[in-house]
Scaffold this active site. Structure first.
Site, short mmCIF file in Angstrom:
data_model
loop_
_atom_site.label_atom_id
_atom_site.label_comp_id
_atom_site.label_asym_id
_atom_site.label_seq_id
_atom_site.Cartn_x
_atom_site.Cartn_y
_atom_site.Cartn_z
N GLU A 19 0.84 -1.20 0.00
CA GLU A 19 0.00 0.00 0.00
C GLU A 19 0.87 1.26 0.00
OE1 GLU A 19 -2.62 -0.31 3.37
OE2 GLU A 19 -3.54 -2.14 2.60
N SER A 39 -8.18 0.57 7.26
CA SER A 39 -8.44 0.01 5.94
C SER A 39 -8.66 -1.49 6.07
CB SER A 39 -7.29 0.32 4.98
OG SER A 39 -6.12 -0.33 5.38
N ASP A 45 -8.41 1.11 1.20
CA ASP A 45 -6.98 1.23 1.53
C ASP A 45 -6.40 2.59 1.20
OD1 ASP A 45 -6.73 -1.40 2.53
OD2 ASP A 45 -6.51 -2.18 0.49
N GLU A 58 -8.77 -0.39 -3.29
CA GLU A 58 -8.58 -1.51 -2.38
C GLU A 58 -7.39 -2.28 -2.93
OE1 GLU A 58 -8.87 -3.76 0.85
OE2 GLU A 58 -10.25 -2.10 0.49
#
Length: 142
Positions: A19, A39, A45, A58
């Protein structure tokens, strides 16, 4: 990486790293981007925007050719994208196979226990980072 099984903490740490890597890529391309707290449960996210395009992502990674997405995560993405007037994508990375692919929710496979995304669908229906950042809508011939 060796073949030993990863602990849940190692999996989570690796997911956070992916991420963070994607947030950096977006920032390097003149987007404001951040990981959202909580998240995976009540938030997507990543939220990113550049004044013309707002993205709700996501992030999913897998060493296998299949990614699973929980129903709650899809619902959260849809809700956030509607409220922010943003585009929602699954940001998929198949480790050791390809670069990031961004797949619209309509291309997820629906199953009894949630949703899934296979490598072939991600390659055929998804877009790459350049296409995403340039807000290019793309028609794929199959």
């Amino acid at each position: 990486m060796n073949s030993k099984l990863m602990t849940p903490q190692e999996i989570k740490r690796l997911g956070i790293k992916h991420e963070q890597d994607l947030v950096k890529l977006l920032k390097d391309n003149e987007f404001s981007a951040c990981r959202l707290a909580a998240s995976g449960t009540s938030n997507p996210d990543i939220l990113a925007a550049n004044g013309e395009l707002t993205l709700i992502l996501e992030v999913k990674t897998s060493r296998t050719p299949l990614i699973r997405v929980r129903t709650k995560q899809v619902y959260t993405l849809r809700t956030f994208s509607q409220r922010f007037k943003a585009k929602a994508y699954i940001a998929a990375k198949f480790i050791n196979r390809a670069s990031w692919r961004f797949v619209e929710l309509q291309y997820l496979n629906v199953g009894e226990k949630g949703f899934s995304l296979d490598y072939n669908t991600a390659e055929l229906k998804g877009i790459n980072l350049d296409e995403l950042l340039n807000n290019e809508s793309q028609t794929k011939l199959i």
